[in-house]
Write an enzyme that holds these catalytic residues in place. Structure first.
Site, mmCIF file in Angstrom:
data_model
loop_
_atom_site.group_PDB
_atom_site.id
_atom_site.type_symbol
_atom_site.label_atom_id
_atom_site.label_comp_id
_atom_site.label_asym_id
_atom_site.label_seq_id
_atom_site.Cartn_x
_atom_site.Cartn_y
_atom_site.Cartn_z
ATOM 1 C CB SER A 168 41.193 20.859 -65.558
ATOM 2 O OG SER A 168 40.997 20.360 -64.249
ATOM 3 C CG ASP B 147 37.502 11.583 -65.864
ATOM 4 O OD1 ASP B 147 38.343 11.904 -65.002
ATOM 5 O OD2 ASP B 147 36.312 11.332 -65.584
ATOM 6 N N GLY C 159 38.383 24.643 -65.751
ATOM 7 C CA GLY C 159 36.972 24.774 -66.081
ATOM 8 C C GLY C 159 36.784 25.471 -67.412
#
Length: 317
Positions: free
Chosen positions: A226, A258, A228
């Site tokens: 990930s 998540d 952002g």
């Protein structure tokens, strides 16, 4: 009626997230609360809630303090999550999320976890064993309580792989490092966690992709990184996709990673291609940015977001 069980999430250090809205929050002065919300939280809980909203039958096991378990029990009942958590005497920790500013920013204050004792961890292992007959995928997510060995996820991965199960791992630090050595099916670090794991600065998606490919070469089938607001990388032995989210209003970043993991797992459970799973994962993460609480918005909103996700194939240079 809840769908048949397919996935089990394991969370050893859940939390009660206390979201507090404070306009113009300033350190060292009086701050007045404009709103507050209390939600069951922690990575495994968030993943389970999102999977349930995506129509995947999910169970949750791990550790819950019996003194304040009600907030979790309400979430489980409301979303049809099978509660297989082990209760211990005492309270589950709390995390404080101060939401302030425009655009909103979140200041997080996370309390340490409980020290439940080895007997309760053994009960969690028995709960995991009881889920083997029904679940093809297990998600190990979150930090570890104090005094719990950093090797506990690695040991669980070994047990689950021996039983022929797919294991997804989302943790950090020593727990992630030991877990990676046990070769789970999937890991989902953020960029900072990946940098710590490989011991190098990764100044952009290309560098992160190269690091992820090294992990895949070491035996992990899928690495999701990930990034952002820049989206996420989805790296396998054959492909590397950069999935870029559409612009969105950010109310809170809590739980976005998540949701990303839950979307990827749901895509795999549905037999989707890597590209379609990436679109679903990014749509779930993007939707979470506009929400406070647990779970995901209705399917039509997710489908609109999926259509707006941009995919780029990165070469192996």
């Amino acid at each position: 009626m809840s769908p048949p069980l397919a996935v089990a999430a394991i969370g050893l250090n859940p939390a009660i997230d206390h979201h507090i809205g404070i306009a113009g929050f300033t350190v060292g002065t009086l701050n007045r609360v404009s709103r507050e919300e209390i939600h069951a939280g922690g990575k495994a809980v968030n993943v389970a809630a999102c999977l349930a909203d995506l129509g995947i039958g999910v169970a949750l096991t791990g550790l819950l303090g019996s003194d304040n378990a009600e907030v979790f029990e309400r979430l489980f009942a409301g979303k049809g999550i099978r509660d297989r958590c082990v209760r211990f005497p005492g309270r589950t920790r709390s995390n404080i999320k101060i939401v302030s500013g425009e655009p909103p920013q979140v200041t997080e204050i996370n309390f340490p976890g409980c020290v439940p004792g080895e007997g309760y961890l053994a009960e969690v292992e028995r709960a995991v064993d009881a889920l083997l007959a029904d679940c093809s995928c297990f998600v190990l997510a979150g930090s570890l309580p104090a005094d719990v060995p950093a090797t506990v996820y690695a040991e669980l991965i070994g047990r689950l792989r021996a039983a022929g199960k797919r294991v997804a791992l989302d943790s950090s630090g020593a727990a992630l490092r030991h877990g990676v050595a046990a070769r789970p099916w999937l890991i989902k670090p953020n960029l900072a966690e990946l940098e710590e794991l490989v011991g190098d600065a990764l100044p952009g998606p290309a560098a992160a992709a190269s690091a992820a490919r090294r992990l895949v070469a070491g035996g992990i089938e899928l690495v999701v990184v990930s990034l952002g607001e820049r989206g996420a990388l989805f790296v396998t032995a054959d492909r590397c996709l950069l999935a870029i989210p559409p612009p969105t209003i950010v109310n809170s970043t809590v739980g976005a990673g998540d949701a990303l993991l839950a979307g990827q797992i749901a895509g795999w459970m549905r037999g989707c291609s890597l590209a379609d799973s990436a679109r679903l994962a990014i749509a779930c993460a993007t939707a979470r940015l506009g929400m406070i609480g647990s779970g995901l918005p209705p399917r039509p909103q997710l489908e609109m977001l999926m259509a707006a996700v941009e995919l780029r194939e990165l070469d192996r240079g």
